[in-house]
Design an enzyme around this catalytic site. Structure first.
Site, PDB file in Angstrom:
ATOM      1  N   MET A 140       0.160   9.130  10.912  1.00 18.25           N
ATOM      2  CA  MET A 140       0.150   7.662  10.875  1.00 18.25           C
ATOM      3  C   MET A 140       1.471   7.131  10.342  1.00 18.25           C
ATOM      4  O   MET A 140       1.982   6.109  10.824  1.00 18.25           O
ATOM      5  CB  MET A 140      -1.019   7.163  10.010  1.00 18.25           C
ATOM      6  CG  MET A 140      -1.129   5.645   9.966  1.00 18.25           C
ATOM      7  SD  MET A 140      -1.321   4.900  11.601  1.00 18.25           S
ATOM      8  CE  MET A 140       0.129   3.876  11.721  1.00 18.25           C
ATOM      9  N   GLY A 188       0.113   5.095  -1.253  1.00 17.80           N
ATOM     10  CA  GLY A 188      -1.011   5.857  -0.711  1.00 17.80           C
ATOM     11  C   GLY A 188      -0.589   6.978   0.211  1.00 17.80           C
ATOM     12  O   GLY A 188       0.599   7.293   0.363  1.00 17.80           O
ATOM     13  N   ASP A 236       2.269  -1.870  -4.374  1.00 14.54           N
ATOM     14  CA  ASP A 236       0.943  -1.238  -4.461  1.00 14.54           C
ATOM     15  C   ASP A 236       0.341  -1.637  -5.801  1.00 14.54           C
ATOM     16  O   ASP A 236       1.055  -2.076  -6.710  1.00 14.54           O
ATOM     17  CB  ASP A 236       1.078   0.302  -4.369  1.00 14.54           C
ATOM     18  CG  ASP A 236      -0.228   0.988  -3.921  1.00 14.54           C
ATOM     19  OD1 ASP A 236      -1.245   0.880  -4.639  1.00 14.54           O
ATOM     20  OD2 ASP A 236      -0.219   1.619  -2.858  1.00 14.54           O
ATOM     21  N   ASN A 277      -7.589  -0.331   8.290  1.00 11.57           N
ATOM     22  CA  ASN A 277      -8.794  -0.371   9.134  1.00 11.57           C
ATOM     23  C   ASN A 277      -9.890  -1.231   8.542  1.00 11.57           C
ATOM     24  O   ASN A 277      -9.966  -1.376   7.326  1.00 11.57           O
ATOM     25  CB  ASN A 277      -9.333   1.057   9.305  1.00 11.57           C
ATOM     26  CG  ASN A 277      -8.707   1.753  10.498  1.00 11.57           C
ATOM     27  OD1 ASN A 277      -8.550   1.163  11.548  1.00 11.57           O
ATOM     28  ND2 ASN A 277      -8.349   3.022  10.309  1.00 11.57           N
ATOM     29  N   GLY A 317       0.870  -1.188   0.000  1.00  8.83           N
ATOM     30  CA  GLY A 317       0.000   0.000   0.000  1.00  8.83           C
ATOM     31  C   GLY A 317       0.906   1.236   0.000  1.00  8.83           C
ATOM     32  O   GLY A 317       0.563   2.295   0.520  1.00  8.83           O
ATOM     33  N   ALA A 318       2.068   1.058  -0.632  1.00  7.30           N
ATOM     34  CA  ALA A 318       3.169   2.026  -0.505  1.00  7.30           C
ATOM     35  C   ALA A 318       2.949   3.338  -1.247  1.00  7.30           C
ATOM     36  O   ALA A 318       3.657   4.312  -0.994  1.00  7.30           O
ATOM     37  CB  ALA A 318       4.466   1.385  -1.009  1.00  7.30           C
ATOM     38  N   ASP A 357      -2.502   5.973  18.317  1.00  7.48           N
ATOM     39  CA  ASP A 357      -3.212   6.343  19.552  1.00  7.48           C
ATOM     40  C   ASP A 357      -2.220   6.701  20.660  1.00  7.48           C
ATOM     41  O   ASP A 357      -2.473   7.599  21.461  1.00  7.48           O
ATOM     42  CB  ASP A 357      -4.117   5.181  19.996  1.00  7.48           C
ATOM     43  CG  ASP A 357      -5.098   4.778  18.913  1.00  7.48           C
ATOM     44  OD1 ASP A 357      -5.700   5.682  18.305  1.00  7.48           O
ATOM     45  OD2 ASP A 357      -5.245   3.573  18.653  1.00  7.48           O
ATOM     46  N   HIS A 361      -8.407  -0.468  18.244  1.00  4.93           N
ATOM     47  CA  HIS A 361      -8.231   0.790  17.515  1.00  4.93           C
ATOM     48  C   HIS A 361      -9.533   1.230  16.845  1.00  4.93           C
ATOM     49  O   HIS A 361      -9.642   1.247  15.623  1.00  4.93           O
ATOM     50  CB  HIS A 361      -7.096   0.678  16.489  1.00  4.93           C
ATOM     51  CG  HIS A 361      -6.921   1.935  15.691  1.00  4.93           C
ATOM     52  ND1 HIS A 361      -6.447   3.110  16.248  1.00  4.93           N
ATOM     53  CD2 HIS A 361      -7.197   2.221  14.401  1.00  4.93           C
ATOM     54  CE1 HIS A 361      -6.441   4.054  15.344  1.00  4.93           C
ATOM     55  NE2 HIS A 361      -6.895   3.549  14.195  1.00  4.93           N
TER      56      HIS A 361
HETATM   57  P1  NAD Z   1      -4.954   5.773   0.560  1.00  8.51           P
HETATM   58  O1  NAD Z   1      -6.182   5.536  -0.234  1.00  8.51           O
HETATM   59  O2  NAD Z   1      -4.289   7.084   0.457  1.00  8.51           O
HETATM   60  O3  NAD Z   1      -3.862   4.673   0.215  1.00  8.51           O
HETATM   61  C1  NAD Z   1      -4.161   3.319   0.181  1.00  8.51           C
HETATM   62  C2  NAD Z   1      -3.250   2.662  -0.822  1.00  8.51           C
HETATM   63  O4  NAD Z   1      -3.567   1.275  -0.836  1.00  8.51           O
HETATM   64  C3  NAD Z   1      -3.431   3.184  -2.263  1.00  8.51           C
HETATM   65  O5  NAD Z   1      -2.182   3.558  -2.791  1.00  8.51           O
HETATM   66  C4  NAD Z   1      -4.021   1.998  -2.995  1.00  8.51           C
HETATM   67  O6  NAD Z   1      -3.603   1.897  -4.356  1.00  8.51           O
HETATM   68  C5  NAD Z   1      -3.443   0.844  -2.184  1.00  8.51           C
HETATM   69  N1  NAD Z   1      -4.145  -0.420  -2.375  1.00  8.51           N
HETATM   70  C6  NAD Z   1      -5.469  -0.640  -2.548  1.00  8.51           C
HETATM   71  N2  NAD Z   1      -5.679  -1.945  -2.742  1.00  8.51           N
HETATM   72  C7  NAD Z   1      -4.477  -2.560  -2.667  1.00  8.51           C
HETATM   73  C8  NAD Z   1      -4.039  -3.898  -2.777  1.00  8.51           C
HETATM   74  N3  NAD Z   1      -4.898  -4.896  -3.012  1.00  8.51           N
HETATM   75  N4  NAD Z   1      -2.719  -4.149  -2.639  1.00  8.51           N
HETATM   76  C9  NAD Z   1      -1.858  -3.152  -2.402  1.00  8.51           C
HETATM   77  N5  NAD Z   1      -2.193  -1.859  -2.304  1.00  8.51           N
HETATM   78  C10 NAD Z   1      -3.502  -1.579  -2.429  1.00  8.51           C
HETATM   79  O7  NAD Z   1      -5.323   5.453   2.095  1.00  8.51           O
HETATM   80  P2  NAD Z   1      -4.463   5.816   3.400  1.00  8.51           P
HETATM   81  O8  NAD Z   1      -4.863   7.142   3.876  1.00  8.51           O
HETATM   82  O9  NAD Z   1      -3.050   5.523   3.133  1.00  8.51           O
HETATM   83  O10 NAD Z   1      -5.069   4.747   4.445  1.00  8.51           O
HETATM   84  C11 NAD Z   1      -4.843   3.380   4.275  1.00  8.51           C
HETATM   85  C12 NAD Z   1      -5.530   2.584   5.369  1.00  8.51           C
HETATM   86  O11 NAD Z   1      -4.939   2.875   6.643  1.00  8.51           O
HETATM   87  C13 NAD Z   1      -7.019   2.875   5.533  1.00  8.51           C
HETATM   88  O12 NAD Z   1      -7.722   1.673   5.717  1.00  8.51           O
HETATM   89  C14 NAD Z   1      -7.081   3.724   6.793  1.00  8.51           C
HETATM   90  O13 NAD Z   1      -8.325   3.638   7.426  1.00  8.51           O
HETATM   91  C15 NAD Z   1      -5.985   3.100   7.598  1.00  8.51           C
HETATM   92  N6  NAD Z   1      -5.463   3.899   8.704  1.00  8.51           N
HETATM   93  C16 NAD Z   1      -5.154   3.257   9.859  1.00  8.51           C
HETATM   94  C17 NAD Z   1      -4.624   3.945  10.923  1.00  8.51           C
HETATM   95  C18 NAD Z   1      -4.252   3.236  12.192  1.00  8.51           C
HETATM   96  O14 NAD Z   1      -4.023   3.911  13.204  1.00  8.51           O
HETATM   97  N7  NAD Z   1      -4.127   1.927  12.203  1.00  8.51           N
HETATM   98  C19 NAD Z   1      -4.406   5.328  10.808  1.00  8.51           C
HETATM   99  C20 NAD Z   1      -4.727   5.965   9.616  1.00  8.51           C
HETATM  100  C21 NAD Z   1      -5.273   5.231   8.562  1.00  8.51           C
HETATM  101  C1  LMR Z   2      -7.032   7.105  12.781  1.00 15.51           C
HETATM  102  O1  LMR Z   2      -7.182   6.801  13.956  1.00 15.51           O
HETATM  103  O2  LMR Z   2      -6.664   8.238  12.416  1.00 15.51           O
HETATM  104  C2  LMR Z   2      -7.253   6.065  11.729  1.00 15.51           C
HETATM  105  O3  LMR Z   2      -7.802   4.912  12.268  1.00 15.51           O
HETATM  106  C3  LMR Z   2      -8.004   6.571  10.551  1.00 15.51           C
HETATM  107  C4  LMR Z   2      -9.450   6.833  10.842  1.00 15.51           C
HETATM  108  O4  LMR Z   2     -10.283   6.417  10.047  1.00 15.51           O
HETATM  109  O5  LMR Z   2      -9.750   7.502  11.827  1.00 15.51           O
END
Ligand code: NAD
Ligand code: LMR
Length: 341
Positions: A256, A37, A60, A146, A34-35, A177, A204
Site C-alpha cells: 500500500m 502507522g 499522527d 478504509n 497517519g504517518a 488494486d 475499493h
Molecule cells: P495502522 O494501525 O498501522 O496505522 C494507522 C495509523 O493511524 C496509526 O499510526 C495511528 O496512530 C494513526 N491514527 C489513528 N487515529 C488518528 C488520527 N485521528 N489522526 C492521525 N493519525 C491517526 O494501520 P495501517 O495498516 O497503516 O492502515 C491504515 C488504514 O489504511 C486502514 O483503515 C486500512 O484499512 C487502510 N488501507 C487502505 C488501503 C487502500 O487500498 N486504500 C490499503 C491498505 C490499508
Molecule cells: C487492501 O485492499 O489491502 C486494503 O483495503 C486493506 C484491507 O482491509 O484489505
C-alpha cells in the site's frame, strides 16, 4: 493516447544528492496524516526520496511521530521533514500543504469487512478533512483509509459544509488494486509487471473492485472464462488474502505504501504541469449512477483534469459493474449520512 504503463514513481535513490531536481522546478509540501502507522512509515520513507517533495510533514496521534520524523530527516535527500503529534499540532502540519495523504485509521483483522472499520475511521477522516478545509482548502486529498468508498463522500461533505468543496481535489486511493492487477497479470503473461497497463474501475471493496481485464495491455494470456473469473476474484479479494496471511497483524502496508507513493507522485507530476499523467482513483463522478466512482483520470494542475470513463466493457465486465453499483450507492449513502448527521 494516454499510457499508465512504464511510468515509474519519481523515486531517486542517490547517495550524493546529484540526481535531484533543483531550483527551476516547483516543489511541494506533502502531508502524511497517519504517518506513524504500518502504511504511514514506509509511505513517508518513499516520499522522502521523491524529488518533487520539498517538505514532508508527518502527522499522527502516536507519541513516536516526532521520532519518525527525526529518523527520516537524516536521509540525505532534499525534502525537509517535520513531525507533528496530536490534534494541537494538526493545523500546523497541514498549513500550506499541496497534497494531504491520509492513511490514518484502523486496519482490518481476519473476519472483518472494510465496512466494519467505518465506525472508528469515519470520525478520523471527518476531523482531518475539516482541518484541511480550514487551513489548506486548495490541497489535494488522497484518502487511503478504509472503507474508501464511504470516506471520500465524508471528506467531500465536510468540504461542502465549509464552502470549499472542489471535487477535483478529493481522491480515494485505489492504486493498490491497479498494482496488484499488474503484478498478477505480469506473472500470468511472463512479463515485467511494470509494463502492464490495466484500468481498475468501481470502488475499493469486494465486488466494487473491477479490473477491466479485456482492456489490459498487453492482453491477459487467458482464454478460459473460468480462469478470467478466478483472476477477477483474486484481485477483488487480494486485500483479504493479505489480512488472512498476517493473521491478526493488520492488512496490507508495504504494497500500500508503494501504491500510495505512486499515486502521490502522479498527483505531484500533475500539479507541476506534466502532460498525460493518468492514474485510476475514486472520485466524484457522473460516469455512472453512482455519485462517486473509480476509473482512469488525467491529473493536472488542479487535481482531476479529465475523467476518462471506462471505455468498452465486455459482457462479463458489464455484469460486474451491475453488481458493483448497488454496493457503491449503499457505501456512499452511509458516508454522506454520517457527515450530515
Ligand atoms: P495502522 O494501525 O498501522 O496505522 C494507522 C495509523 O493511524 C496509526 O499510526 C495511528 O496512530 C494513526 N491514527 C489513528 N487515529 C488518528 C488520527 N485521528 N489522526 C492521525 N493519525 C491517526 O494501520 P495501517 O495498516 O497503516 O492502515 C491504515 C488504514 O489504511 C486502514 O483503515 C486500512 O484499512 C487502510 N488501507 C487502505 C488501503 C487502500 O487500498 N486504500 C490499503 C491498505 C490499508
Ligand atoms: C487492501 O485492499 O489491502 C486494503 O483495503 C486493506 C484491507 O482491509 O484489505
Amino acid at each position: 493516447m494516454f499510457s499508465r504503463a512504464l511510468k515509474p514513481v519519481t523515486v531517486v535513490v542517490a547517495q550524493n544528492g546529484k540526481n535531484f531536481s533543483t531550483s527551476s522546478q516547483r516543489n511541494f509540501k506533502v502531508v502524511v496524516a497517519g504517518a506513524s502507522g504500518g502504511i504511514g512509515q514506509p509511505l513517508a520513507l518513499l516520499l522522502k526520496q521523491n524529488a518533487l517533495v520539498s517538505h514532508l510533514a508527518l502527522y499522527d496521534i502516536a507519541p513516536v511521530t516526532p521520532g519518525v520524523a527525526v529518523d527520516l530527516s537524516h536521509m540525505n535527500t532534499p525534502a525537509k521533514v517535520t513531525g507533528h503529534k496530536g490534534p494541537e499540532e494538526l493545523a500546523n502540519a497541514i498549513k500550506g500543504a499541496d497534497v494531504v495523504v491520509i492513511p490514518a485509521g484502523v486496519p482490518r483483522k481476519p473476519g472483518m469487512t472494510r465496512d466494519d472499520l467505518f465506525n472508528t475511521n469515519a470520525s478520523i477522516v471527518r476531523d482531518l478533512a475539516a482541518c484541511v478545509a480550514q487551513v489548506a482548502p486548495k490541497a489535494i486529498l488522497a484518502i487511503i483509509t478504509n472503507p474508501v468508498n464511504s470516506m471520500v463522500p465524508i471528506a467531500s461533505e465536510v468540504m461542502k459544509k465549509a464552502g470549499v468543496l472542489d471535487p477535483k481535489r478529493i481522491l480515494g486511493v485505489t492504486t493498490l488494486d491497479v498494482v496488484r492487477s499488474c503484478q498478477f497479470i505480469g506473472e500470468i503473461n511472463g512479463v515485467d509487471p511494470r509494463c502492464v497497463d490495466i484500468p481498475l474501475i468501481g470502488g475499493h471493496s469486494g465486488v466494487t473492485i473491477i479490473p477491466v481485464l479485456s482492456q489490459s495491455k498487453p492482453p491477459v494470456k487467458l482464454t478460459d472464462q473460468k480462469k478470467i473469473e478466478a483472476l477477477t476474484q483474486r484481485i477483488q479479494e487480494a486485500g483479504t488474502e493479505v489480512v488472512k496471511a498476517k493473521a491478526g497483524g493488520g492488512s496490507a502496508t508495504l504494497s500500500m505504501a508503494f501504491a500510495g507513493a505512486r499515486l502521490t507522485d502522479a498527483v505531484l507530476r500533475g500539479l507541476k504541469g506534466d502532460a498525460n499523467v493518468v492514474e485510476c482513483a475514486y472520485v466524484a463522478s457522473n460516469v455512472t449512477e453512482a455519485p462517486y466512482f473509480a476509473n482512469p483520470l488525467v491529473l493536472g494542475k488542479s487535481g482531476v483534469e479529465k475523467n476518462l470513463g471506462y471505455g468498452t466493457l465486455n459482457q462479463y465486465e458489464q455484469c460486474l459493474l451491475k453488481a458493483a453499483i448497488p454496493e457503491l450507492l449503499k457505501n456512499i449513502k452511509v458516508g454522506v449520512d454520517f457527515a450530515n448527521k
